[in-house]
Design a protein around this motif. Structure first.
Motif, PDB file in Angstrom:
ATOM      1  N   SER A 348      11.061  15.347   1.058  1.00 47.11           N
ATOM      2  CA  SER A 348      11.269  16.763   1.341  1.00 47.11           C
ATOM      3  C   SER A 348      10.268  17.297   2.346  1.00 47.11           C
ATOM      4  O   SER A 348      10.465  18.367   2.920  1.00 47.11           O
ATOM      5  CB  SER A 348      11.178  17.575   0.040  1.00 47.11           C
ATOM      6  N   ARG A 349       9.196  16.538   2.603  1.00 46.62           N
ATOM      7  CA  ARG A 349       8.142  17.014   3.508  1.00 46.62           C
ATOM      8  C   ARG A 349       8.216  16.399   4.897  1.00 46.62           C
ATOM      9  O   ARG A 349       7.385  16.711   5.752  1.00 46.62           O
ATOM     10  CB  ARG A 349       6.769  16.706   2.903  1.00 46.62           C
ATOM     11  N   GLY A 350       9.170  15.500   5.124  1.00 47.81           N
ATOM     12  CA  GLY A 350       9.188  14.850   6.430  1.00 47.81           C
ATOM     13  C   GLY A 350      10.462  14.075   6.664  1.00 47.81           C
ATOM     14  O   GLY A 350      11.393  14.104   5.845  1.00 47.81           O
ATOM     15  N   PRO A 351      10.528  13.329   7.784  1.00 50.84           N
ATOM     16  CA  PRO A 351      11.741  12.594   8.147  1.00 50.84           C
ATOM     17  C   PRO A 351      11.966  11.378   7.256  1.00 50.84           C
ATOM     18  O   PRO A 351      11.050  10.886   6.582  1.00 50.84           O
ATOM     19  CB  PRO A 351      11.467  12.171   9.591  1.00 50.84           C
ATOM     20  N   THR A 352      13.181  10.887   7.266  1.00 52.57           N
ATOM     21  CA  THR A 352      13.558   9.714   6.480  1.00 52.57           C
ATOM     22  C   THR A 352      12.973   8.447   7.100  1.00 52.57           C
ATOM     23  O   THR A 352      13.027   8.248   8.317  1.00 52.57           O
ATOM     24  CB  THR A 352      15.082   9.600   6.398  1.00 52.57           C
ATOM     25  N   LYS A 353      12.419   7.572   6.252  1.00 53.84           N
ATOM     26  CA  LYS A 353      11.855   6.303   6.702  1.00 53.84           C
ATOM     27  C   LYS A 353      12.801   5.171   6.311  1.00 53.84           C
ATOM     28  O   LYS A 353      13.321   5.142   5.191  1.00 53.84           O
ATOM     29  CB  LYS A 353      10.485   6.068   6.058  1.00 53.84           C
ATOM     30  N   ARG A 354      12.969   4.219   7.226  1.00 55.14           N
ATOM     31  CA  ARG A 354      13.856   3.082   6.972  1.00 55.14           C
ATOM     32  C   ARG A 354      13.169   1.786   7.389  1.00 55.14           C
ATOM     33  O   ARG A 354      12.457   1.746   8.387  1.00 55.14           O
ATOM     34  CB  ARG A 354      15.164   3.224   7.741  1.00 55.14           C
ATOM     35  N   LEU A 355      13.418   0.738   6.597  1.00 55.97           N
ATOM     36  CA  LEU A 355      12.865  -0.586   6.891  1.00 55.97           C
ATOM     37  C   LEU A 355      13.844  -1.648   6.414  1.00 55.97           C
ATOM     38  O   LEU A 355      14.357  -1.567   5.296  1.00 55.97           O
ATOM     39  CB  LEU A 355      11.520  -0.779   6.184  1.00 55.97           C
ATOM     40  N   ARG A 373      10.936 -24.231  -9.874  1.00 55.25           N
ATOM     41  CA  ARG A 373       9.605 -24.171  -9.295  1.00 55.25           C
ATOM     42  C   ARG A 373       8.853 -25.441  -9.680  1.00 55.25           C
ATOM     43  O   ARG A 373       9.132 -26.014 -10.724  1.00 55.25           O
ATOM     44  CB  ARG A 373       8.819 -22.941  -9.804  1.00 55.25           C
ATOM     45  N   PRO A 374       7.883 -25.885  -8.863  1.00 53.41           N
ATOM     46  CA  PRO A 374       7.322 -25.193  -7.699  1.00 53.41           C
ATOM     47  C   PRO A 374       8.238 -25.219  -6.490  1.00 53.41           C
ATOM     48  O   PRO A 374       9.137 -26.052  -6.386  1.00 53.41           O
ATOM     49  CB  PRO A 374       6.034 -25.978  -7.426  1.00 53.41           C
ATOM     50  N   GLU A 375       7.981 -24.271  -5.567  1.00 54.81           N
ATOM     51  CA  GLU A 375       8.621 -24.231  -4.266  1.00 54.81           C
ATOM     52  C   GLU A 375       7.554 -24.276  -3.184  1.00 54.81           C
ATOM     53  O   GLU A 375       6.595 -23.505  -3.230  1.00 54.81           O
ATOM     54  CB  GLU A 375       9.470 -22.962  -4.091  1.00 54.81           C
ATOM     55  N   LEU A 376       7.730 -25.188  -2.217  1.00 56.06           N
ATOM     56  CA  LEU A 376       6.858 -25.295  -1.046  1.00 56.06           C
ATOM     57  C   LEU A 376       7.669 -24.822   0.154  1.00 56.06           C
ATOM     58  O   LEU A 376       8.613 -25.497   0.570  1.00 56.06           O
ATOM     59  CB  LEU A 376       6.378 -26.737  -0.842  1.00 56.06           C
ATOM     60  N   ARG A 377       7.335 -23.651   0.678  1.00 56.24           N
ATOM     61  CA  ARG A 377       8.185 -22.974   1.652  1.00 56.24           C
ATOM     62  C   ARG A 377       7.536 -22.922   3.027  1.00 56.24           C
ATOM     63  O   ARG A 377       6.337 -22.677   3.148  1.00 56.24           O
ATOM     64  CB  ARG A 377       8.449 -21.534   1.212  1.00 56.24           C
ATOM     65  N   ALA A 378       8.366 -23.084   4.054  1.00 55.18           N
ATOM     66  CA  ALA A 378       8.038 -22.627   5.402  1.00 55.18           C
ATOM     67  C   ALA A 378       8.929 -21.416   5.644  1.00 55.18           C
ATOM     68  O   ALA A 378      10.062 -21.367   5.160  1.00 55.18           O
ATOM     69  CB  ALA A 378       8.294 -23.711   6.429  1.00 55.18           C
ATOM     70  N   PHE A 379       8.435 -20.409   6.371  1.00 50.16           N
ATOM     71  CA  PHE A 379       9.249 -19.208   6.501  1.00 50.16           C
ATOM     72  C   PHE A 379       9.057 -18.550   7.874  1.00 50.16           C
ATOM     73  O   PHE A 379       8.020 -18.691   8.523  1.00 50.16           O
ATOM     74  CB  PHE A 379       8.905 -18.192   5.408  1.00 50.16           C
ATOM     75  N   VAL A 380      10.094 -17.834   8.257  1.00 49.16           N
ATOM     76  CA  VAL A 380      10.046 -16.903   9.386  1.00 49.16           C
ATOM     77  C   VAL A 380      10.599 -15.588   8.874  1.00 49.16           C
ATOM     78  O   VAL A 380      11.694 -15.554   8.287  1.00 49.16           O
ATOM     79  CB  VAL A 380      10.866 -17.397  10.589  1.00 49.16           C
ATOM     80  N   THR A 381       9.856 -14.508   9.086  1.00 50.07           N
ATOM     81  CA  THR A 381      10.255 -13.193   8.578  1.00 50.07           C
ATOM     82  C   THR A 381      10.288 -12.188   9.715  1.00 50.07           C
ATOM     83  O   THR A 381       9.349 -12.115  10.521  1.00 50.07           O
ATOM     84  CB  THR A 381       9.270 -12.705   7.494  1.00 50.07           C
ATOM     85  N   TYR A 382      11.361 -11.424   9.761  1.00 46.70           N
ATOM     86  CA  TYR A 382      11.523 -10.389  10.773  1.00 46.70           C
ATOM     87  C   TYR A 382      11.672  -9.038  10.096  1.00 46.70           C
ATOM     88  O   TYR A 382      12.439  -8.891   9.136  1.00 46.70           O
ATOM     89  CB  TYR A 382      12.754 -10.673  11.631  1.00 46.70           C
ATOM     90  N   GLY A 383      10.919  -8.066  10.560  1.00 45.39           N
ATOM     91  CA  GLY A 383      11.004  -6.715  10.028  1.00 45.39           C
ATOM     92  C   GLY A 383      11.367  -5.718  11.114  1.00 45.39           C
ATOM     93  O   GLY A 383      10.899  -5.824  12.255  1.00 45.39           O
ATOM     94  N   LYS A 384      12.210  -4.751  10.756  1.00 44.86           N
ATOM     95  CA  LYS A 384      12.638  -3.714  11.694  1.00 44.86           C
ATOM     96  C   LYS A 384      12.613  -2.365  10.979  1.00 44.86           C
ATOM     97  O   LYS A 384      13.132  -2.249   9.868  1.00 44.86           O
ATOM     98  CB  LYS A 384      14.051  -4.020  12.209  1.00 44.86           C
ATOM     99  N   TRP A 385      12.002  -1.358  11.601  1.00 41.97           N
ATOM    100  CA  TRP A 385      11.891  -0.055  10.974  1.00 41.97           C
ATOM    101  C   TRP A 385      12.080   1.048  12.007  1.00 41.97           C
ATOM    102  O   TRP A 385      11.995   0.803  13.223  1.00 41.97           O
ATOM    103  CB  TRP A 385      10.542   0.084  10.263  1.00 41.97           C
ATOM    104  N   ASN A 386      12.303   2.272  11.536  1.00 39.67           N
ATOM    105  CA  ASN A 386      12.453   3.382  12.472  1.00 39.67           C
ATOM    106  C   ASN A 386      11.082   3.978  12.788  1.00 39.67           C
ATOM    107  O   ASN A 386      10.074   3.691  12.128  1.00 39.67           O
ATOM    108  CB  ASN A 386      13.431   4.441  11.947  1.00 39.67           C
ATOM    109  N   GLN A 387      11.033   4.828  13.798  1.00 36.53           N
ATOM    110  CA  GLN A 387       9.764   5.383  14.256  1.00 36.53           C
ATOM    111  C   GLN A 387       9.070   6.173  13.158  1.00 36.53           C
ATOM    112  O   GLN A 387       7.840   6.161  13.047  1.00 36.53           O
ATOM    113  CB  GLN A 387       9.988   6.283  15.471  1.00 36.53           C
ATOM    114  N   ALA A 388       9.858   6.846  12.309  1.00 35.16           N
ATOM    115  CA  ALA A 388       9.275   7.648  11.234  1.00 35.16           C
ATOM    116  C   ALA A 388       8.509   6.788  10.230  1.00 35.16           C
ATOM    117  O   ALA A 388       7.625   7.279   9.520  1.00 35.16           O
ATOM    118  CB  ALA A 388      10.369   8.436  10.518  1.00 35.16           C
TER     119      ALA A 388
END
Length: 420
Positions: A348-355, A373-388
């Motif tokens: 209510s105090r500001g813009p909507t945040k998205r990720l 388990r156990p799990e031995l993982r290699a990973f690639v992670t991508y994140g995208k968000w809005n300016q708010a």
């Protein structure tokens, strides 16, 4: 671990994560740990970057944990008398906000004794000490949507009608607050009482739990720290077994003041939040957590959650989250794990945040199942968000504000996770 044991793991994990009050540890050495190492494409590289909105939210965790954690210990029957078994459990833990434990110190998170099989409790259990207590979670979010951990005493799983009743008494934040001269000026402590009536059959393979908390603040008349407040919460859960080889949990929760859990982790309802929170502070949470294992080689977890927080001072905010983690096993020891999660916070105090966060993780595993388990993982992670959301993503990242004014990032690395 043989193939039969691996097939039984999903049921065992479901029992451990979603059963009624205080599942007892089996005798022996048990624990959990995760540790990894990674980097990021942001700036000049450096520590692994993680993607979350912070505040009253949780982040999707696969390939998105920049910390390291271990807990483990031993459970042992130490006496037996008149058919009653006395069992002691002691566990230690250590946490680091980055990939290296370094010189982080061990803490003690369990030290309690149970008296099991008491006739006058209709086969129930009495316990005293410090322990984990009734803390099922949504694994993908690492969200213990209710958490009654603490130091105290209780009576567990007493047969009562169609279900089982449990009561526990805890003392939280058992300290005094001192001024510059060492004078006691107040206390943040609280008395917490937890009530659970669970395992009530309501449909074929379906059960119902109700869990309530009453929090009584201490030092209520101390003007030096301001007025203290009592609080409460009530949670209702429906658990459905045998859903495409998995299980579903649907929950509705409501908390007031310290009963919101705000001030404990990420607001773990069931615990005592800050007693400075008045009755204007409220939290409502509705969620559904489903995991399935329709074939030996294919599993999936799916979550949908809405949480609304409201107070006179802070206005209102709503966190909405949707996520899915499919797992496909190529053979007994190699699988591909994918996780896609999206979060939105309206305020209510500001813009909507998205990720939105996406992870691909080729994984060596002790079996093909979702919970193997156990799990031995290699990973690639991508994140995208809005300016708010930029400031929130930078503030909640363990590696600091490495994304600057950017609205996307990529991290990569390795991680091992195991429970035993």
């Amino acid at each position: 671990m043989n193939r039969t044991m691996l097939k039984a793991l999903p049921a065992a994990i479901t029992l451990a994560l979603a059963c009624g009050a205080a599942v007892a540890d089996e005798e022996g050495f048990h624990g959990y740990f995760r540790v990894g190492a990674g980097s990021t494409t942001a700036g000049d590289g450096g520590p692994q970057g993680c993607f979350g909105l912070g505040g009253n939210t949780m982040k999707y965790r696969l390939g998105n944990e920049c910390d390291a954690y271990f807990e483990g210990g031993y459970t042992k029957e130490i006496a037996k008398s008149g058919g009653v078994s006395y069992v002691a459990t002691v566990w230690a833990n250590v946490y680091s906000p980055n990939s290296d434990f370094g010189d982080k110190k061990l803490g003690l998170n369990k030290a309690f004794i149970e008296a099991k099989g008491l006739d006058f409790l209709n086969g129930g259990t009495a316990w005293m000490g410090k322990r984990f207590y009734y803390r099922p979670d949504i694994h993908m979010l690492d969200l213990q949507y209710i958490n009654m951990n603490g130091t105290g005493a209780g009576l567990d799983r007493i047969g009562a009608g169609p279900g089982k009743f449990s009561y526990a008494f805890f003392k939280d934040r058992d300290t005094n607050t001192l001024d510059a001269n060492g004078k006691v000026v107040g206390t943040p402590s609280a008395i917490r009482q937890n009530f659970i009536y669970g395992d009530v059959p309501v449909n074929t393979d379906g059960t119902f739990d109700i869990a309530a908390t009453i929090i009584t603040a201490e030092g209520k008349n101390d003007d030096a720290l301001g007025q203290k407040h009592n609080g409460w919460q009530v949670s209702l859960f429906h658990k459905q077994a045998k859903v495409f080889g998995g299980a579903n949990t649907f929950g509705v929760q409501y908390g007031v003041g310290p009963g919101t859990g705000i001030g404990v982790g990420n607001g773990q309802m069931g615990a005592s939040g800050y007693t400075s929170l008045g009755s204007d502070v409220k939290r409502v949470r509705v969620f559904n957590d489903l995991w399935i294992q329709p074939t030996e080689n294919m599993g999936m977890e799916m979550v949908a959650l809405v949480q609304k927080d409201k107070s006179d001072a802070g206005g209102s905010s709503t966190w909405t989250s949707l996520g899915v983690r499919p797992v496909y096993a190529f053979n007994q020891n190699l699988k591909m794990v994918v996780e896609l999660g999206t979060d939105r916070v309206t305020d209510s105090r500001g813009p909507t945040k998205r990720l939105t966060k996406l992870t691909l993780a080729p994984t060596i595993s002790a079996g093909p199942g979702l919970w193997s388990r156990p799990e031995l993982r290699a990973f690639v992670t991508y994140g995208k968000w809005n300016q708010a959301a930029t400031a929130s993503v930078n503030a909640s990242n363990n590696s600091g504000p490495i994304y600057n004014n950017g609205t996307s990032g990529t991290s990569f690395g390795v991680q091992v996770e195991s429970w035993f």
